[in-house]
Design an enzyme around this catalytic site. Sequence first.
Site, mmCIF file in Angstrom:
data_model
loop_
_atom_site.group_PDB
_atom_site.id
_atom_site.type_symbol
_atom_site.label_atom_id
_atom_site.label_comp_id
_atom_site.label_asym_id
_atom_site.label_seq_id
_atom_site.Cartn_x
_atom_site.Cartn_y
_atom_site.Cartn_z
ATOM 1 N N PRO A 149 -10.207 3.179 33.062
ATOM 2 C CA PRO A 149 -9.228 3.176 33.948
ATOM 3 C C PRO A 149 -9.506 2.374 35.789
ATOM 4 C CG PRO A 149 -9.835 4.758 33.450
ATOM 5 C CD PRO A 149 -10.446 4.318 32.719
ATOM 6 N N TYR A 192 -14.211 1.406 45.641
ATOM 7 C CA TYR A 192 -15.748 1.569 44.792
ATOM 8 C C TYR A 192 -16.614 0.938 44.491
ATOM 9 C CZ TYR A 192 -10.577 0.535 41.875
ATOM 10 O OH TYR A 192 -9.514 0.514 41.363
ATOM 11 N N HIS A 220 -0.999 -0.010 49.619
ATOM 12 C CA HIS A 220 -2.781 -1.068 50.189
ATOM 13 C C HIS A 220 -2.287 -2.015 50.489
ATOM 14 C CE1 HIS A 220 -4.820 3.616 49.537
ATOM 15 N NE2 HIS A 220 -3.394 3.884 50.512
ATOM 16 N N LYS A 225 -4.898 0.085 35.604
ATOM 17 C CA LYS A 225 -3.970 -0.615 34.396
ATOM 18 C C LYS A 225 -2.641 0.033 33.641
ATOM 19 C CE LYS A 225 -4.126 -4.373 36.756
ATOM 20 N NZ LYS A 225 -3.609 -4.286 37.753
ATOM 21 N N TYR A 235 -5.471 -7.375 40.423
ATOM 22 C CA TYR A 235 -5.745 -6.270 40.632
ATOM 23 C C TYR A 235 -3.928 -5.425 41.063
ATOM 24 C CZ TYR A 235 -7.008 -1.381 42.901
ATOM 25 O OH TYR A 235 -7.379 0.271 43.060
HETATM 26 P P1 RFL Z 1 0.781 8.632 27.914
HETATM 27 O O1 RFL Z 1 1.198 8.784 28.747
HETATM 28 O O2 RFL Z 1 0.119 9.115 26.728
HETATM 29 O O3 RFL Z 1 2.228 9.365 26.831
HETATM 30 C C1 RFL Z 1 2.387 9.735 25.522
HETATM 31 C C2 RFL Z 1 3.816 10.679 25.783
HETATM 32 O O4 RFL Z 1 3.692 10.956 24.326
HETATM 33 C C3 RFL Z 1 3.835 12.626 23.953
HETATM 34 N N1 RFL Z 1 3.308 12.687 22.199
HETATM 35 C C4 RFL Z 1 4.884 12.795 20.877
HETATM 36 N N2 RFL Z 1 5.504 13.371 21.302
HETATM 37 C C5 RFL Z 1 6.362 13.393 20.043
HETATM 38 N N3 RFL Z 1 5.583 13.553 19.505
HETATM 39 C C6 RFL Z 1 4.562 13.679 19.300
HETATM 40 N N4 RFL Z 1 4.275 13.237 18.142
HETATM 41 C C7 RFL Z 1 3.993 12.928 20.062
HETATM 42 N N5 RFL Z 1 2.304 12.333 19.965
HETATM 43 C C8 RFL Z 1 2.054 12.773 21.695
HETATM 44 C C9 RFL Z 1 3.123 12.958 24.640
HETATM 45 O O5 RFL Z 1 2.346 14.316 25.320
HETATM 46 C C10 RFL Z 1 2.988 11.639 25.397
HETATM 47 O O6 RFL Z 1 3.763 13.191 27.211
HETATM 48 O O7 RFL Z 1 1.859 7.113 27.257
HETATM 49 P P2 RFL Z 1 1.914 5.991 27.975
HETATM 50 O O8 RFL Z 1 3.251 6.044 28.545
HETATM 51 O O9 RFL Z 1 1.936 4.512 27.116
HETATM 52 O O10 RFL Z 1 1.224 5.835 29.421
HETATM 53 C C11 RFL Z 1 0.252 5.691 29.340
HETATM 54 C C12 RFL Z 1 -0.112 6.384 30.526
HETATM 55 O O11 RFL Z 1 -0.494 7.086 30.262
HETATM 56 C C13 RFL Z 1 -1.585 5.741 31.114
HETATM 57 O O12 RFL Z 1 -2.279 4.226 30.751
HETATM 58 C C14 RFL Z 1 -2.793 6.053 32.155
HETATM 59 O O13 RFL Z 1 -2.404 7.693 32.030
HETATM 60 C C15 RFL Z 1 -4.476 5.527 31.555
HETATM 61 N N6 RFL Z 1 -4.904 6.673 32.241
HETATM 62 C C16 RFL Z 1 -5.234 6.255 33.302
HETATM 63 N N7 RFL Z 1 -4.788 5.024 34.229
HETATM 64 C C17 RFL Z 1 -5.067 5.034 35.088
HETATM 65 O O14 RFL Z 1 -5.354 3.739 35.927
HETATM 66 N N8 RFL Z 1 -6.217 5.145 36.462
HETATM 67 C C18 RFL Z 1 -6.422 6.214 36.494
HETATM 68 O O15 RFL Z 1 -7.196 7.082 36.918
HETATM 69 C C19 RFL Z 1 -5.866 7.784 34.090
HETATM 70 N N9 RFL Z 1 -6.186 8.538 33.914
HETATM 71 C C20 RFL Z 1 -5.419 7.811 31.674
HETATM 72 C C21 RFL Z 1 -6.151 8.992 32.642
HETATM 73 C C22 RFL Z 1 -5.129 8.250 30.666
HETATM 74 C C23 RFL Z 1 -5.780 9.435 30.041
HETATM 75 N N10 RFL Z 1 -5.052 9.604 28.830
HETATM 76 C C24 RFL Z 1 -4.397 10.016 27.877
HETATM 77 C C25 RFL Z 1 -6.147 10.768 27.815
HETATM 78 C C26 RFL Z 1 -6.346 10.589 32.005
HETATM 79 C C27 RFL Z 1 -6.360 10.471 30.662
HETATM 80 C C28 RFL Z 1 -6.773 11.661 30.620
HETATM 81 C C1 PHB Z 2 -6.573 7.179 40.822
HETATM 82 O O1 PHB Z 2 -6.320 7.117 41.978
HETATM 83 O O2 PHB Z 2 -6.007 8.016 40.424
HETATM 84 C C2 PHB Z 2 -7.060 6.261 40.495
HETATM 85 C C3 PHB Z 2 -7.412 5.389 41.029
HETATM 86 C C4 PHB Z 2 -7.893 3.711 40.907
HETATM 87 C C5 PHB Z 2 -8.701 3.505 39.641
HETATM 88 C C6 PHB Z 2 -8.301 4.323 38.247
HETATM 89 C C7 PHB Z 2 -7.428 5.786 39.197
HETATM 90 O O3 PHB Z 2 -8.784 1.767 39.011
#
Ligand code: RFL
Ligand code: PHB
Length: 390
Positions: A292, A200, A72, A296, A384
Amino acid sequence: MRTQVGIVGAGPAGLMLSHLLHLHGIESVVLECRSREYVEHRVRAGVLEQGSVDLLRRTGIGERLQREGMRHEGIELRFDGESHRVPMTELTGRAITVYGQQEVVKDLIAARLAAGGSVLFEAEAVRLAGLDSQSPVIHFRRDGRDEQLHCDFVAGCDGFHGVSRGAVPDGVLRTYERTYPFAWLGVLAAAPPAVDELVYANHERGFALYSLRSPEISRLYLQVPPDEDIAAWPDERIWAELRTRLETVAGWSLNEGPVLEKSITPMRSFVVEPMQWERLFLAGDAVHIVPPTGAKGMNLALADVALLGDAFAAWYGQHRTDLLDGYSAAALRRVWRAQHFSWWMTSMLHRLEKDDPYEAKLRAATLRYVVTSPAYATSLAENYVGLPEV
Ligand code: RFL
Ligand code: PHB
């Protein structure tokens, strides 16, 4: 069990670190409390910065990303019944790629297993010990049994709710945080996206985001109150609210379809400093969370472990300690840039429940400035798509 680097968590951070260490000839074991099926289907982020795409490609993980990822070159800002494009590539020379986090996770797991790597699923780290010695131990539970992983270093990549951060003695870490008075309701729908680029939207009823995962799947978000119950949001209500907040431009309508998944995510900003204590190195959501809005989270997790991979390579390959010693400071520079950008995007696009009229005017002025000043638009765009150097 013994390895060189014990990694807690098989999210993007832990898996990528394990992959990078393997490329440097360093052994690691990844412990993950959930099943492989669970982590491969967890719906989360979807936007990869240029630097994340480059990292995945450079390290041999980019094949499916190249085929299925959607490049994009702009995003759209919608407010006051107007739509404005921020031409990111024109302004910065760089672009983002839309590719689901769970696809990155699938690709990394496949690569680790194909290379004979150790990723232990349903293995929960319960306690970290000896972090201030030369041979730390991760105590974990698997198949109802207590086991131990002895290692040279521990990488805490276990997300916000993990155990690693808590293993640091009291008084060492400093926490910086902010909780926002709203949450995001996220929806994955089997509907062809009615947009080519992410939209957005700032609306008087609250923020909405139109994103996508493929030509058949839309990903949509709505700002909701922080303590909202998902049961209050049957599909018809979600679509009605999305229409109200997004169908503000004449002649445009969104595409509806069956809702495949929906959940509510609280919004917070959170940083813990430093990102290291003795032989424990923390990365990703375990040490920092962003709302989110700036997309980032996953990118920061990958940027942390890119630094950590090089730092371990310097330690094992050349007996150099400087990169490990400098890891926290180097990573925190990018973390704080992303903290500011995510807070700024969030503040500009959301409304407060009891809205302050002064703040509402500031939001409107900020949005107007972004879409009229190339300098300000470039600032949004370069953050971004991700700054190469911070
Ligand atoms: P993760 O992906 O949370 O991975 C951590 C892993 O550790 C495991 N774990 C354990 N394993 C063994 N022993 C333990 N005691 C443990 N405790 C935990 C967990 O099961 C998991 O598999 O962290 P990591 O690798 O740092 O990656 C970061 C990203 O996942 C995160 O920054 C993003 O996904 C944030 N986030 C979003 N970011 C966006 O940019 N756009 C989004 O739409 C978005 N949606 C989200 C999200 C984070 C969410 N969380 C954490 C609740 C939606 C959710 C629900
Ligand atoms: C997504 O596609 O999940 C998404 C995209 C942009 C954002 C957050 C989440 O700022």
